[in-house]
Scaffold this active site. Structure first.
Site, PDB file in Angstrom:
ATOM      1  N   LYS A 197      27.637  93.583 -58.858  1.00 14.62           N
ATOM      2  CA  LYS A 197      26.544  93.186 -59.691  1.00 14.62           C
ATOM      3  C   LYS A 197      27.357  92.569 -60.951  1.00 14.62           C
ATOM      4  O   LYS A 197      28.466  92.885 -61.561  1.00 14.62           O
ATOM      5  CB  LYS A 197      26.209  94.550 -60.159  1.00 14.62           C
ATOM      6  CG  LYS A 197      24.965  94.308 -61.218  1.00 14.62           C
ATOM      7  CD  LYS A 197      24.111  95.500 -61.597  1.00 14.62           C
ATOM      8  CE  LYS A 197      23.005  95.432 -62.621  1.00 14.62           C
ATOM      9  NZ  LYS A 197      22.275  96.743 -62.950  1.00 14.62           N
ATOM     10  N   SER A 229      17.518  96.604 -62.720  1.00 16.29           N
ATOM     11  CA  SER A 229      18.176  95.436 -63.048  1.00 16.29           C
ATOM     12  C   SER A 229      19.299  94.926 -61.845  1.00 16.29           C
ATOM     13  O   SER A 229      19.880  94.023 -61.881  1.00 16.29           O
ATOM     14  CB  SER A 229      18.969  95.479 -64.283  1.00 16.29           C
ATOM     15  OG  SER A 229      19.979  96.505 -64.215  1.00 16.29           O
ATOM     16  N   SER A 267      17.807 101.419 -62.609  1.00 13.07           N
ATOM     17  CA  SER A 267      18.166 100.245 -62.259  1.00 13.07           C
ATOM     18  C   SER A 267      18.663 100.120 -60.888  1.00 13.07           C
ATOM     19  O   SER A 267      19.059  98.958 -60.254  1.00 13.07           O
ATOM     20  CB  SER A 267      19.085  99.422 -63.114  1.00 13.07           C
ATOM     21  OG  SER A 267      18.592  99.189 -64.533  1.00 13.07           O
TER      22      SER A 267
END
Length: 423
Positions: free
Chosen positions: A75, A144, A168
């Site tokens: 990520k 996210s 997330s």
């Protein structure tokens, strides 16, 4: 053999140990899938195929560790020395960190390799990336950890690092039909993660099976762990005021799952979230706002013109919180964690929604994060497990929540829940 990029982590490892697969072949299959699909899904933000294959060749030459030869997607709020890390913000376009984050360095230490960087929302907050849900490109993959979930769900990567400060990981995992494992707070070292709310920020694992999540999560500690399903777990469907926002199909799916668990030998009860925990659900957001305003102080002071309006509004929520309130919030959360053990008396894990329902149409919003807020604040392990499909044919998962520090047992219970789909 199944196409290498469709293999689970454990299947790939077994094939490599048997001499039937190389890390180069696995990495190449993942890279080919990225080349084929990323223009539509927009999961990856940075890839260097030649570098990835060189890592794989080194792994094949000197295989070692529980993660030998396995490519990880990372990520883009987690720093990588070789690949650009932009934190989902134009402020950091082209930013090249000097070092790898601790979790990335541990992947390499235990035999794995970096496949590429995957999209995040702006500083892992609410303004979403451009990533699409690979199961239906017209729908959000959640946030996210949008790129992480989409990459794993679309067979671009067997495993990805995500993060969770509110929800997330569990929400995008549910939306994309994969497994999202949020460990006990601090289990995976956060050095090299762009801080947001240090009291809650957690590095997470997204995979296509619970066994893979356990193997990779504990593999980062150098351990070889097999999360075999618990034979007869003690489960409790946990109700709270948040269920008022749950869509009927999600609520019914969890009830159906509970009934299936009982038929499979589990003991299933129903519990109500204690008032002491109900009263601090909203505390999570205020704590987040105060800490995020501090964490992004430099960016806020020098580059606020490049913030989204949504981020500006969220950070403004921390303006009127003084130090006394902040410390009081920290104290309240600590006391709640200390008393939370009572919720698990006679219970191995709670069943709870990870989202309102299936993924919404459009990518302007990534869905409600409310269903992870309390559990992130409480620092407990959570595993989002695929459960069924909603009325639009998109996945819905269930959140399996365990006591603080009981990660392996929670994963074993999650493996039991995962197996209910096959009965």
């Amino acid at each position: 053999m199944t196409t290498p990029n469709h293999l689970s982590v454990r299947q790939a490892l077994q094939a490599m140990e048997a001499g039937e697969l190389t890390s180069v072949a696995l990495a190449r299959a993942c890279l080919e899938r990225i080349a084929e699909r990323n223009a539509e899904v927009l999961a990856f933000t940075a890839v260097d195929p030649a570098w990835t294959l060189e890592q794989a060749r080194r792994s094949d030459a000197e295989p070692h560790g529980p993660l030998r030869g396995i490519p990880f997607a990372v990520k883009d709020v987690i720093e990588t020395q070789h690949l650009v890390t932009a934190y989902g913000s134009p402020i950091y376009s082209g930013h090249q960190p000097k070092t790898d984050a601790a979790c990335v360095a541990r992947v390499k230490e235990f035999g794995g390799l970096v496949l590429g960087k995957v999209a995040t929302s702006e500083f892992a907050t609410q303004t979403p990336s451009q990533t699409r849900n690979p199961l239906n490109l017209a729908h959000t993959p959640g946030g996210s950890s949008s790129g992480s979930a989409a990459a794993v769900a679309d067979f671009m990567a067997p495993v990805a690092f995500g993060t969770q400060t509110t929800a997330s990981t569990v929400r995008p995992a549910s939306y994309c039909g994969i497994v999202g494992y949020k460990p006990t707070f601090g289990f995976i070292n956060v050095a090299g993660l762009k801080p947001l709310s240090p009291a809650q920020d957690t590095i997470t694992i997204l995979t296509r099976s619970v066994a893979d999540a356990a193997w990779c999560g504990f593999g980062l500690q150098g351990d070889r762990v097999s999360a075999e399903p618990v034979a007869a777990p003690r489960l409790a469907v946990c109700y709270s005021s948040q269920w008022d926002a749950v869509r009927p199909e999600m609520a019914q799916a969890i009830e159906d799952l509970a009934a299936a668990a009982e038929r499979a030998g589990a003991k299933v009860t129903r519990v109500r979230l204690p008032d002491a925990l109900e009263s601090i659900i909203d505390l999570q957001g205020r704590l987040f706002a105060f800490e995020a305003r501090q964490s992004l102080a430099h960016e806020r002071q020098h580059h606020a013109d490049q913030f989204s309006d949504r981020l500006k509004a969220r950070l403004s929520g921390g303006e009127n919180i003084d130090s006394d309130e902040y410390l009081s919030m920290r104290q309240t959360a600590l006391i709640a964690r200390q008393n939370m053990g009572a919720l698990f008396d006679g219970i191995d894990a709670l069943l709870y929604p990870p989202a309102q329902g299936e993924a919404d149409e459009g990518i302007a919003d990534s869905g409600s994060a409310q269903f992870g807020a309390l559990w992130s604040l409480m620092h407990v392990p959570c595993v989002s497990v695929p459960m069924t499909k909603g009325p639009k044919g998109l996945p819905m998962g269930v959140q399996v929540i365990g006591p603080y520090g009981n990660d392996l047992r929670t994963l074993q219970v999650a493996a039991f829940v995962e197996g209910l789909r096959q009965r």
